[in-house]
Design an enzyme around this catalytic site. Structure first.
Site, PDB file in Angstrom:
ATOM      1  N   ASP A  96       0.826  -1.219   0.000  1.00 27.66           N
ATOM      2  CA  ASP A  96       0.000   0.000   0.000  1.00 27.66           C
ATOM      3  C   ASP A  96       0.855   1.261   0.000  1.00 27.66           C
ATOM      4  OD1 ASP A  96       0.924  -0.715   2.547  1.00 27.66           O
ATOM      5  OD2 ASP A  96      -0.498   0.666   3.479  1.00 27.66           O
ATOM      6  N   GLU A  97       0.247   2.344  -0.412  1.00 33.01           N
ATOM      7  CA  GLU A  97       0.793   3.687  -0.248  1.00 33.01           C
ATOM      8  C   GLU A  97       2.263   3.839  -0.640  1.00 33.01           C
ATOM      9  OE1 GLU A  97      -1.766   5.543   3.368  1.00 33.01           O
ATOM     10  OE2 GLU A  97      -0.120   4.253   3.968  1.00 33.01           O
ATOM     11  N   VAL A  98       2.602   3.461  -1.870  1.00 33.57           N
ATOM     12  CA  VAL A  98       3.986   3.633  -2.307  1.00 33.57           C
ATOM     13  C   VAL A  98       4.165   5.058  -2.848  1.00 33.57           C
ATOM     14  CG1 VAL A  98       5.784   2.767  -3.830  1.00 33.57           C
ATOM     15  CG2 VAL A  98       4.086   1.195  -2.874  1.00 33.57           C
TER      16      VAL A  98
END
Lengths: 505, 505
Positions: free
Chosen positions: A301-303
């Site tokens: 997630d959330e790269v």
């Protein structure tokens, strides 16, 4: 045929089918027994049951004085025993609990069902006005609506002492949760002590001795959870959320650039070096043996792409691969290789929804976790439309707090309320209540999680039709007092009191 | 000349004047002593100091192993002792702490100042890299900006076990709070056990034995607080907020009517019966002897007129008195008589702002508590304009929670930020952080209160100019870890860790 006597009992989560009569039996702590049924395929060598018998006996009678427990005299109206009968046979997979003279019988297809049934049985026992233990004549048929009923705890933003994790596993069992999603490492710290790469915690934990989970700690968590029918799914989130990994593993993270020279800061895992994949291969080989569950959560997630964008080597690689300027392709490139690495360990994997959203090719048995609140229904539709199993956590981020009874909001969620075929709905195998760690640690985690997570527990266990908030309130008030009595500092729902208030601080 | 070395020390609340140098002395737990200075007017017979010496010695060295404490060898660079010198003389009432070879000296006008100075001294001690106790050469002049620095706890909406109250008194002392505003009874329950009217708790508490404060409990709270320089101001709120009083005292509350007959429910204290005032006379006579503080809080907030309006006897009385339909005149009628009753016990009183707003004639020494957030500045202007002392709690209702670092909001309040003369500003004698009890009990009260209330503590103690949130954050992070180390489960401000995490559950 639902005859709820809410003054006396307070089942939580509510069983699928429940019938009770006003006929009450007494339980004498001195003579009452929980035993293996003659026909049961389990016996005294089944440590899960033996442990559970002791645990539930303690819950029911543990607070009684010694002399009360030693009264051996048995009366006609007594319930003599609870027979636990493991059938090892699951036709409709409905477990049954029948409380009647002279014995109660719990018939379960396997030990996991028996654990849930023991919890139910213990919830049926109540004290009458004289302090005597009573249980009413009751018939229950039960099964969970969803197979995956999880709690996510985050031991990276704050280190959670073992004691806190174990206490919450106990509370999970009281609420029939069956998955501990252990978000064990993240940017701020790396408390997991790896045998293969000891520097990860040595240099990445808040403290290398006091703020780590040793191999023995991890074993203990897994075993403690197993005894309670709880799977432990560890999450090792990459390529983002990995700042703490960089302390103990040279060249793992992408060096960020400021202009033409490295800035000294680091970004996500470096996806263009073979060494990164060599590391992941060895690391997840270890993880796959340390954690026995069939699944590992791989995050994804959330790269944040800004560091990758700053790095000239990455940019060159993007050109070589023909990714243009679409860094989600680079992210997918990394994830794809990682998934193949983990698949080679024979483990299944769970991922956060972005991995699916970015079009990564996933194994058929991948579980996609939907966590973004915005357009949640659309996402469920897409994920299941593509044939993947999914779990829902978006509506249940319990780290977000507000004044008042927010448990009602969690309770009112209907996980299958999205457009899709019956086949798609079947792919939703459950959900998770997530308590991210920014603002919680040993001082406040447990009362913040319970009984708010209990609302999610009932949503994931009970029938879809169980939606009456007023009725839920009455039962949950008593259920939280039961947790308090069992030593869990579950916070109050509203004004009121428990017969036994919390004794800790 | 403020030289803060934030890596090492973390004073909270910040003293008025602080100067330290890099010169460090060692403290050997085996030989270091806290002693009465030769010139001090207090000695070993002063139990407040003797208790405090022991308490702060424990805070500083209590976690050390026995052999570490027994090392008697004294080195040149050691700080041998802290001399506590009570001057019994207060010119500017500035207390002074000087840490230098061979002794530190704490010069305070009275024992209460000495208690604050001991807290400051204990906060100056830090462990160096070898685990040795250090203190830097330091000079501090200190005094509180406001005299009344209070915490309100509510033991009616949820019963708070003694243990919880005592723990929070300890935390209050760590934050230099000096008033425990004990909102002891209210609508839901009456846990105060009255000697004169035992039925009040017998019939009005959640449980007559387990959920009450016995006379001995109350004494213990008062004594425990006194040892820490904390006044206990009990609140017995009337005429509203009295539902629980009605259970044990017949005819005290107003019978509500539905049409022409009593509905069976009750409203505020019945203001038209002499028996109500006879009861209050006896009741507050007891309260005035049980609680030694010079002030009693008489409440007077949120009186609901609907029941009074429904009652024909009340309506008749309104006509007789010429009140028309203005029920606030009836309220004032009641309060006025109550205030006279309490004044006769020689106690001063505090009241919630409505009592002032309704134009009740108040004694000159009345303290008006401003709690309504809306138009707070205007209220402060009016109350002080009328010449009354006031305390502020409106911005500090800590029962309202939200996601994130709400302590910053509490911290940014400037209590004197209202239009008024210097004389008016002087009438603001302090403030209170209020933790109403709807959603808190023994399970979650302490971490919800701390360190959020610490923000209020610094606002009420430190200079007006101390407003840097970034600096406050750094110190408060360490201060909350100090509270945790001392056994208070103060919750985290944000991501991070303490050297010693909370050991409880």
């Amino acid at each position: 045929p639902f005859v709820l006597q809410l003054d006396e009992i307070s089942l939580w989560p509510l069983p699928q089918k429940f019938q009770s009569s006003a006929v009450a039996f007494k339980l004498s702590p001195g003579s009452f027994q929980i035993v293996h049924a003659k026909q049961s395929s389990a016996g005294p060598s089944c440590s899960i049951l033996v442990n559970a018998f002791r645990r539930y006996f303690e819950y029911m009678f543990g607070d009684l004085k010694k002399h009360e427990k030693s009264r051996k005299k048995v009366y006609d109206s007594d319930l003599a025993e609870l027979q636990v009968w493991i059938t090892s046979f699951c036709s409709l997979c409905v477990d049954e609990l029948s409380v009647d003279e002279p014995s109660a019988v719990l018939k379960a297809a396997n030990v996991w069902g028996a654990l849930r049934g023991l919890e139910t049985f213990s919830q049926l026992v109540y004290r009458d006005d004289y302090g005597a233990n009573n249980i009413n004549k009751t018939d229950i048929s039960d099964f969970p609506r969803f197979a995956h009923r999880g709690i996510l705890l985050d031991s990276s933003r704050h280190f959670l002492p073992l004691k806190v994790i174990l206490a919450n596993l106990e509370a999970m069992a009281m609420n029939k949760f069956n998955v501990f999603h252990w978000h064990i490492v993240d940017d701020p710290s790396f408390p997991y002590m790896s045998r293969t790469f000891p520097d990860l915690s040595q240099k990445g934990a808040y403290h290398p001795f006091t703020h780590v989970y040793t191999p023995s700690d991890v074993k203990m968590v897994i075993e403690f959870a197993r005894m309670r029918g709880i799977r432990v799914i560890p999450e090792f989130d990459t390529p983002g959320h990995t700042q703490s990994w960089g302390n103990g593993q040279l060249n793992l993270l992408t060096p960020c650039y400021s202009g033409s020279s490295p800035s000294g800061t680091f970004g996500p895992v470096n996806p263009i070096l073979n060494s990164s994949y060599d590391f992941m291969t060895q690391f997840f080989k270890e993880i796959s043996t340390v954690f026995p569950d069939a699944y590992i959560h791989l995050g994804g997630d959330e790269v944040d792409f800004s560091c990758w964008k700053s790095n000239p080597d990455i940019k060159k690689f993007m050109v070589q691969q023909g990714f243009g300027t679409d860094y989600s392709k680079l992210e997918s490139f990394y994830i794809q290789r990682l998934l193949d690495i983990v698949a080679a360990t024979k483990k299944g994997y769970m991922v956060w929804q972005e991995v699916f959203d970015n079009g990564v090719k996933l194994k058929d048995d991948t579980v996609v976790e939907v966590w973004i609140g915005n357009k949640m229904e659309e996402e469920l539709q897409n994920v299941t439309g593509a044939g993947f199993t999914t779990i829902l956590s978006a509506p249940w981020y319990l780290d977000y707090i507000s004044y008042g009874q927010d448990w009602q909001r969690y309770y009112k969620v209907e996980p299958l309320n999205f457009p899709g075929t019956d086949a798609q709905k079947k792919l939703v195998i459950g959900g998770e209540a997530c308590l991210w760690g920014e603002y919680v640690d040993a001082t406040n985690l447990t009362p913040r999680l319970w009984p708010r997570a209990s609302a999610v527990a009932e949503r994931l266990w009970s029938d879809k039709s169980v939606t009456d908030v007023g009725n839920a309130y009455k039962r949950l008030v008593q259920h939280r007092c039961r947790m308090v009595k069992r030593g869990i500092p579950a916070e109050p729902l509203f004004v009121g009191h428990c017969r036994q208030e919390y004794m800790g601080l």
